[in-house]
Design a protein around this motif. Structure first.
Motif, PDB file in Angstrom:
ATOM      1  N   VAL A 368       0.943  -1.178   0.040  1.00  9.46           N
ATOM      2  CA  VAL A 368       0.123   0.064  -0.105  1.00  9.46           C
ATOM      3  C   VAL A 368       0.963   1.179   0.059  1.00  9.46           C
ATOM      4  O   VAL A 368       1.801   1.450   0.869  1.00  9.46           O
ATOM      5  N   VAL A 378      -3.955   1.721   8.703  1.00 12.41           N
ATOM      6  CA  VAL A 378      -3.038   1.002   8.664  1.00 12.41           C
ATOM      7  C   VAL A 378      -3.088  -0.757   9.160  1.00 12.41           C
ATOM      8  O   VAL A 378      -2.616  -1.570   8.444  1.00 12.41           O
ATOM      9  N   ALA A 381      -5.170  -2.819   6.907  1.00  9.51           N
ATOM     10  CA  ALA A 381      -4.626  -3.188   5.711  1.00  9.51           C
ATOM     11  C   ALA A 381      -3.755  -4.251   6.064  1.00  9.51           C
ATOM     12  O   ALA A 381      -3.549  -5.209   5.242  1.00  9.51           O
ATOM     13  N   THR A 386      -1.625  -7.103   3.657  1.00 10.34           N
ATOM     14  CA  THR A 386      -0.775  -6.135   2.932  1.00 10.34           C
ATOM     15  C   THR A 386       0.644  -6.460   3.521  1.00 10.34           C
ATOM     16  O   THR A 386       0.939  -6.355   4.846  1.00 10.34           O
ATOM     17  N   TYR A 389       3.372  -1.133   4.090  1.00 12.09           N
ATOM     18  CA  TYR A 389       2.568   0.294   4.013  1.00 12.09           C
ATOM     19  C   TYR A 389       3.667   1.343   4.000  1.00 12.09           C
ATOM     20  O   TYR A 389       4.293   1.544   4.983  1.00 12.09           O
TER      21      TYR A 389
END
Length: 411
Positions: A368, A378, A381, A386, A389
């Motif tokens: 991301v 955050v 995700a 993810t 980040y």
């Protein structure tokens, strides 16, 4: 019994090979280059493996030259592992009976296949798809495991942790283990125990300093049911785990902790990635023209900047202004090694895109890259798988470095 001589191999590499070769009942001796010639003429091994850090040194060349004129030793085959070097230099090694040169990170399935052909044996290799990422920040060792539990990678993990602790003289190492989107069962029990045992390194890292972030109920029950794992905390609450590992009294700084510690290494990627690439990967050597990247961002400047960044390393980049265009590309047969995406898209918010990844069973890693920096975003995700980040803006070199770090650790 077949025998192999290791020369100048790091503790990480030699330890891993000792474990692997012992399973196949292959005798292994490890020496420095200074003792190599004497050991070789005494042992007369079936194979010699040399690890070089900065190319072929004068000392190694001297050993190769002495070996080449020894009537008893000159036919012993040699495998060398080291940094990427010119093909012409590799060709010059053939006269010394160097049969293979493996650039790091080593493609271990091909590596052991080559050894097997030389020794006329067949190595057993765990082919379970697995992503294993490890990085260090201060005294925090962050480990992420996704897709599955591969015993070769888990075996190598033990030595990587020990190497980091020793090299950086970490007195009180703490481990945060994230099992991303993994649902395990009884048949995974032995491998899960193997993973936890390798992290603790037979008690060298106290259980109270090991935290596991997972929503998997089997993992929670296995840890709870093992007295030797007493003190290891397992939770699906990322705020709770981060608060414990960071010794913070409140969650007010958790977002910063995630961005600055958990998602970022303060060591070079080359020193912290596992470096285990399967030959099924589309990556070659220095990540050449087979690297395929998808960029999903409605900012044309960002798209063009990232395209230029990956073109500089011969990467192939497809650009998408919307999530819909990206998914249409997948429907038409496109595939990517990694996806870089914003969370603010015209047709779909980024969290919904990540949920779509889960529903569709897509296994390509996602970075991301967004201005969104709120703690809950955050953490959401991360919980959706993810791999990293990054908060905009970042230098192109930072993004490229993160991509290569993730791809180094994936197969």
């Amino acid at each position: 019994m077949k025998s192999v001589l290791l020369i100048d191999c790091s503790p990480l590499f030699s330890g891993f090979l000792h474990d692997k070769f012992s399973m196949e009942q292959i005798a292994l001796d490890s020496v420095s280059n200074r003792e190599a010639y004497t050991k070789m003429v005494t042992l007369l091994p079936d194979l010699i493996i040399i690890e070089v850090e900065n190319g072929i040194s004068e000392d190694i060349m001297h050993f190769l030259e002495k070996k080449s004129i020894d009537p008893n030793a000159r036919r012993i085959p040699i495998i060398i592992t080291g940094p990427v070097i010119d093909r012409s230099k590799i060709a010059n090694l053939v006269e010394f009976n160097v049969v293979k040169y493996f650039s790091k990170p080593v493609k271990f399935d091909v590596f052991f296949d080559s050894i097997g052909k030389i020794l006329k044996i067949e190595f057993s290799m765990d082919t379970t798809p697995c992503i294993l990422d490890i990085h260090l920040n201060g005294n925090l060792i962050f480990i992420e495991v996704a897709l599955g539990l591969n015993r070769e990678k888990l075996m190598l993990l033990k030595y990587r942790i020990a190497e980091l602790v020793e090299k950086y003289r970490i007195n009180v190492p703490k481990v945060m283990l994230m099992l991303t989107n993994m649902q395990l069962s009884f048949i995974d029990g032995m491998n899960l125990e193997f993973l936890i045992d390798n992290i603790s390194s037979q008690g060298k890292i106290p259980n109270k300093h090991i935290k596991i972030l997972t929503s998997d109920s089997f993992t929670r029950e296995l840890v709870k049911g093992h007295p030797e794992y007493s003190g290891i905390q397992v939770s699906d609450d990322i705020e709770f785990i981060v608060e414990l590992i960071s010794d913070q009294d409140s969650v007010s700084n958790i977002r910063n902790f995630l961005l600055e510690k958990v998602l970022t290494s303060d060591r070079p990627a080359s020193e912290t990635v596992i470096g285990f690439i399967d030959s099924r990967s589309n990556l070659e050597g220095n990540f050449g023209n087979m690297m395929r990247v998808a960029v999903i961002d409605d900012d044309v400047v960002v798209r063009k900047l990232l395209q230029n960044t990956f073109s500089s390393v011969s990467g192939e980049t497809d650009l998408f202004e919307t999530a819909g265009a990206f998914f249409n590309s997948l429907s038409s047969g496109k595939d990517y090694d990694i996806v870089i995406m914003d969370l603010f898209l015209p047709d779909m918010d980024g969290i919904s895109v990540l949920k779509n990844f889960q529903r569709k069973g897509l296994q390509m890693p996602v970075i991301v890259y967004s201005r969104a920096a709120a703690k809950d975003v955050v953490m959401q995700a991360l919980a959706l798988g993810t791999r990293s980040y990054l908060v905009k803006p970042q230098k192109p070199s930072v993004i490229l470095g993160k991509v290569l770090e993730i791809l180094h650790s994936s197969f």
